[in-house]
Write a protein that holds these residues in place. Structure first.
Motif, PDB file in Angstrom:
ATOM      1  N   ASN A   1       0.834  -1.194   0.000  1.00 12.53           N
ATOM      2  CA  ASN A   1       0.000   0.000   0.000  1.00 12.53           C
ATOM      3  C   ASN A   1       0.876   1.254   0.000  1.00 12.53           C
ATOM      4  O   ASN A   1       2.062   1.205   0.349  1.00 12.53           O
ATOM      5  N   PRO A   2       0.322   2.380  -0.415  1.00  6.70           N
ATOM      6  CA  PRO A   2       1.107   3.612  -0.513  1.00  6.70           C
ATOM      7  C   PRO A   2       1.744   4.039   0.808  1.00  6.70           C
ATOM      8  O   PRO A   2       2.822   4.630   0.817  1.00  6.70           O
ATOM      9  N   GLU A   3       1.114   3.723   1.933  1.00  5.43           N
ATOM     10  CA  GLU A   3       1.682   4.093   3.229  1.00  5.43           C
ATOM     11  C   GLU A   3       2.972   3.318   3.496  1.00  5.43           C
ATOM     12  O   GLU A   3       3.927   3.857   4.071  1.00  5.43           O
ATOM     13  N   GLN A   4       3.029   2.065   3.075  1.00  3.17           N
ATOM     14  CA  GLN A   4       4.267   1.285   3.207  1.00  3.17           C
ATOM     15  C   GLN A   4       5.372   1.888   2.345  1.00  3.17           C
ATOM     16  O   GLN A   4       6.523   1.997   2.781  1.00  3.17           O
ATOM     17  N   LEU A   5       5.019   2.284   1.137  1.00  2.00           N
ATOM     18  CA  LEU A   5       6.013   2.901   0.250  1.00  2.00           C
ATOM     19  C   LEU A   5       6.522   4.216   0.837  1.00  2.00           C
ATOM     20  O   LEU A   5       7.719   4.513   0.791  1.00  2.00           O
ATOM     21  N   PHE A   6       5.620   5.000   1.413  1.00  2.00           N
ATOM     22  CA  PHE A   6       6.008   6.267   2.039  1.00  2.00           C
ATOM     23  C   PHE A   6       6.935   6.012   3.233  1.00  2.00           C
ATOM     24  O   PHE A   6       7.934   6.720   3.416  1.00  2.00           O
ATOM     25  N   ALA A   7       6.615   4.992   4.048  1.00  2.00           N
ATOM     26  CA  ALA A   7       7.453   4.668   5.213  1.00  2.00           C
ATOM     27  C   ALA A   7       8.867   4.288   4.793  1.00  2.00           C
ATOM     28  O   ALA A   7       9.850   4.737   5.393  1.00  2.00           O
ATOM     29  N   VAL A   8       8.994   3.480   3.749  1.00  2.00           N
ATOM     30  CA  VAL A   8      10.314   3.091   3.256  1.00  2.00           C
ATOM     31  C   VAL A   8      11.049   4.309   2.696  1.00  2.00           C
ATOM     32  O   VAL A   8      12.235   4.519   2.969  1.00  2.00           O
ATOM     33  N   GLY A   9      10.352   5.120   1.907  1.00  2.00           N
ATOM     34  CA  GLY A   9      10.979   6.300   1.317  1.00  2.00           C
ATOM     35  C   GLY A   9      11.462   7.282   2.366  1.00  2.00           C
ATOM     36  O   GLY A   9      12.589   7.780   2.308  1.00  2.00           O
ATOM     37  N   TYR A  10      10.600   7.570   3.352  1.00  2.00           N
ATOM     38  CA  TYR A  10      10.952   8.539   4.391  1.00  2.00           C
ATOM     39  C   TYR A  10      12.132   8.023   5.208  1.00  2.00           C
ATOM     40  O   TYR A  10      13.113   8.748   5.443  1.00  2.00           O
ATOM     41  N   SER A  11      12.089   6.759   5.642  1.00  2.00           N
ATOM     42  CA  SER A  11      13.170   6.250   6.489  1.00  2.00           C
ATOM     43  C   SER A  11      14.491   6.154   5.722  1.00  2.00           C
ATOM     44  O   SER A  11      15.559   6.442   6.278  1.00  2.00           O
TER      45      SER A  11
ATOM     46  N   GLU B   1      22.571   9.215  24.140  1.00  2.00           N
ATOM     47  CA  GLU B   1      21.282   9.807  23.770  1.00  2.00           C
ATOM     48  C   GLU B   1      21.470  11.213  23.193  1.00  2.00           C
ATOM     49  O   GLU B   1      20.820  11.583  22.217  1.00  2.00           O
ATOM     50  N   GLN B   2      22.398  11.970  23.757  1.00  2.00           N
ATOM     51  CA  GLN B   2      22.681  13.317  23.249  1.00  2.00           C
ATOM     52  C   GLN B   2      23.207  13.259  21.813  1.00  2.00           C
ATOM     53  O   GLN B   2      22.803  14.044  20.958  1.00  2.00           O
ATOM     54  N   GLN B   3      24.108  12.333  21.528  1.00  2.00           N
ATOM     55  CA  GLN B   3      24.640  12.178  20.174  1.00  2.00           C
ATOM     56  C   GLN B   3      23.537  11.725  19.199  1.00  2.00           C
ATOM     57  O   GLN B   3      23.471  12.188  18.067  1.00  2.00           O
ATOM     58  N   GLN B   4      22.674  10.820  19.661  1.00  2.00           N
ATOM     59  CA  GLN B   4      21.572  10.354  18.825  1.00  2.00           C
ATOM     60  C   GLN B   4      20.658  11.517  18.440  1.00  2.00           C
ATOM     61  O   GLN B   4      20.308  11.685  17.267  1.00  2.00           O
ATOM     62  N   TRP B   5      20.267  12.319  19.426  1.00  2.00           N
ATOM     63  CA  TRP B   5      19.365  13.438  19.150  1.00  2.00           C
ATOM     64  C   TRP B   5      20.028  14.500  18.280  1.00  2.00           C
ATOM     65  O   TRP B   5      19.357  15.145  17.468  1.00  2.00           O
ATOM     66  N   ALA B   6      21.334  14.674  18.406  1.00  2.00           N
ATOM     67  CA  ALA B   6      22.033  15.631  17.536  1.00  2.00           C
ATOM     68  C   ALA B   6      21.905  15.196  16.073  1.00  2.00           C
ATOM     69  O   ALA B   6      21.652  16.025  15.184  1.00  2.00           O
ATOM     70  N   LEU B   7      22.059  13.900  15.811  1.00  2.00           N
ATOM     71  CA  LEU B   7      21.921  13.390  14.446  1.00  2.00           C
ATOM     72  C   LEU B   7      20.471  13.493  13.963  1.00  2.00           C
ATOM     73  O   LEU B   7      20.211  13.900  12.834  1.00  2.00           O
ATOM     74  N   VAL B   8      19.523  13.111  14.824  1.00  2.00           N
ATOM     75  CA  VAL B   8      18.105  13.160  14.443  1.00  2.00           C
ATOM     76  C   VAL B   8      17.665  14.594  14.178  1.00  2.00           C
ATOM     77  O   VAL B   8      17.014  14.881  13.165  1.00  2.00           O
ATOM     78  N   ASP B   9      18.014  15.512  15.075  1.00  2.00           N
ATOM     79  CA  ASP B   9      17.618  16.916  14.886  1.00  2.00           C
ATOM     80  C   ASP B   9      18.222  17.493  13.611  1.00  2.00           C
ATOM     81  O   ASP B   9      17.545  18.195  12.853  1.00  2.00           O
ATOM     82  N   GLY B  10      19.492  17.198  13.368  1.00  2.00           N
ATOM     83  CA  GLY B  10      20.136  17.690  12.154  1.00  2.00           C
ATOM     84  C   GLY B  10      19.513  17.106  10.897  1.00  2.00           C
ATOM     85  O   GLY B  10      19.273  17.810   9.910  1.00  2.00           O
TER      86      GLY B  10
ATOM     87  N   GLN C   1      16.162  18.587   9.861  1.00  2.00           N
ATOM     88  CA  GLN C   1      16.274  19.862   9.142  1.00  2.00           C
ATOM     89  C   GLN C   1      16.707  19.654   7.694  1.00  2.00           C
ATOM     90  O   GLN C   1      16.330  20.401   6.806  1.00  2.00           O
ATOM     91  N   LEU C   2      17.490  18.622   7.436  1.00  2.00           N
ATOM     92  CA  LEU C   2      18.093  18.384   6.127  1.00  2.00           C
ATOM     93  C   LEU C   2      17.240  17.518   5.196  1.00  2.00           C
ATOM     94  O   LEU C   2      17.197  17.743   3.980  1.00  2.00           O
ATOM     95  N   CYS C   3      16.551  16.528   5.733  1.00  2.00           N
ATOM     96  CA  CYS C   3      15.826  15.531   4.944  1.00  2.00           C
ATOM     97  C   CYS C   3      14.671  16.162   4.149  1.00  2.00           C
ATOM     98  O   CYS C   3      13.809  16.813   4.725  1.00  2.00           O
ATOM     99  N   PRO C   4      14.620  15.954   2.831  1.00  2.00           N
ATOM    100  CA  PRO C   4      13.516  16.490   2.029  1.00  2.00           C
ATOM    101  C   PRO C   4      12.144  15.965   2.448  1.00  2.00           C
ATOM    102  O   PRO C   4      11.155  16.684   2.342  1.00  2.00           O
ATOM    103  N   TYR C   5      12.054  14.730   2.927  1.00  2.00           N
ATOM    104  CA  TYR C   5      10.766  14.212   3.402  1.00  2.00           C
ATOM    105  C   TYR C   5      10.331  14.971   4.649  1.00  2.00           C
ATOM    106  O   TYR C   5       9.150  15.301   4.801  1.00  2.00           O
ATOM    107  N   SER C   6      11.261  15.258   5.564  1.00  2.00           N
ATOM    108  CA  SER C   6      10.919  16.044   6.750  1.00  2.00           C
ATOM    109  C   SER C   6      10.464  17.443   6.353  1.00  2.00           C
ATOM    110  O   SER C   6       9.510  17.979   6.915  1.00  2.00           O
ATOM    111  N   GLN C   7      11.149  18.020   5.378  1.00  2.00           N
ATOM    112  CA  GLN C   7      10.757  19.358   4.921  1.00  2.00           C
ATOM    113  C   GLN C   7       9.371  19.332   4.291  1.00  2.00           C
ATOM    114  O   GLN C   7       8.564  20.235   4.503  1.00  2.00           O
ATOM    115  N   ALA C   8       9.066  18.290   3.533  1.00  5.70           N
ATOM    116  CA  ALA C   8       7.768  18.194   2.856  1.00  5.70           C
ATOM    117  C   ALA C   8       6.630  17.950   3.844  1.00  5.70           C
ATOM    118  O   ALA C   8       5.514  18.421   3.628  1.00  5.70           O
TER     119      ALA C   8
END
Length: 149
Positions: free
Chosen positions: A55-65, A118-127, A130-137
Motif C-alpha cells: 500500500n502507498p503508506e508502506q512505500l512512504f514509510a520506506v521512502g521517508y526512512s 542519547e545526546q549524540q543520537q538526538w544531535a543526528l536526528v535533529d540535524g 532539518q536536512l531531509c527532504p521528506y521532513s521538509q515536505a
C-alpha cells in the motif's frame, strides 16, 4: 537554494535538479505502479483489504526512512559523531480519519543508533530532520514523531 513565500507557507525552490523519479500508476489503491526505468514494479492494495500488494503508506514509510538515514549520514555534529554501520530506522506511517471527516497521515520514526549516547543520537536526528527532504515536505502538514534507541 532559494525560498519562496506562498500564502503562509515557505516553499523551497529547486535550484538544480539532482534526480527525477517518474512512475505511472493505474487502478488507484487496487492497481499497480511502475517506474520509467523498470526498477520498481509494484502491485498495490488498500490497507486492511487482505490484498497481496503493497500500500502507498508502506512505500512512504520506506521512502521517508531511507531518505532520513541518508540525511543523518550527511549531518555534521560539533563532536564529529557519525552514524554507526548497524544503524536502522523503524518507520510507521498511519492513515486515519481527520476531525473534518477527511483522511490524514502521521509518521513515527524510531531511530536506532547503537553505541551512541542519547545526546549524540538526538544531535543526528535533529540535524537530519532539518536536512531531509521528506521532513521538509511533511513539516506543518502531518504529525511526525521521533524516538531514539
Amino acid at each position: 537554494m532559494p525560498d519562496h513565500i506562498q500564502g503562509l507557507h515557505m516553499i523551497r525552490i529547486i535550484d538544480k535538479v539532482l534526480y527525477t523519479a517518474s512512475t505511472v500508476t493505474t487502478g488507484g489503491r487496487e492497481g499497480s505502479g511502475v517506474s520509467s526505468d523498470g526498477a520498481l514494479d509494484v502491485r498495490l492494495s488498500t490497507p486492511g483489504s487482505n490484498g497481496t500488494g503493497t500500500n502507498p503508506e508502506q512505500l512512504f514509510a520506506v521512502g521517508y526512512s531511507a531518505c532520513f538515514m541518508g540525511a543523518m549520514r550527511r549531518v555534521k555534529t560539533p563532536d564529529g559523531v557519525r552514524v554507526p554501520d548497524d544503524a536502522s530506522i523503524q518507520a510507521e506511517v498511519s492513515l486515519g480519519l481527520a476531525a473534518d471527516g477527511g483522511f490524514a497521515l502521521s509518521a513515527k520514526l524510531h531511530v536506532i543508533l547503537p553505541g551512541l549516547s542519547e545526546q549524540q543520537q538526538w544531535a543526528l536526528v535533529d540535524g537530519a530532520h532539518q536536512l531531509c527532504p521528506y521532513s521538509q515536505a511533511t513539516r506543518g502538514n502531518i504529525e511526525v514523531a521521533f524516538t531514539v534507541a
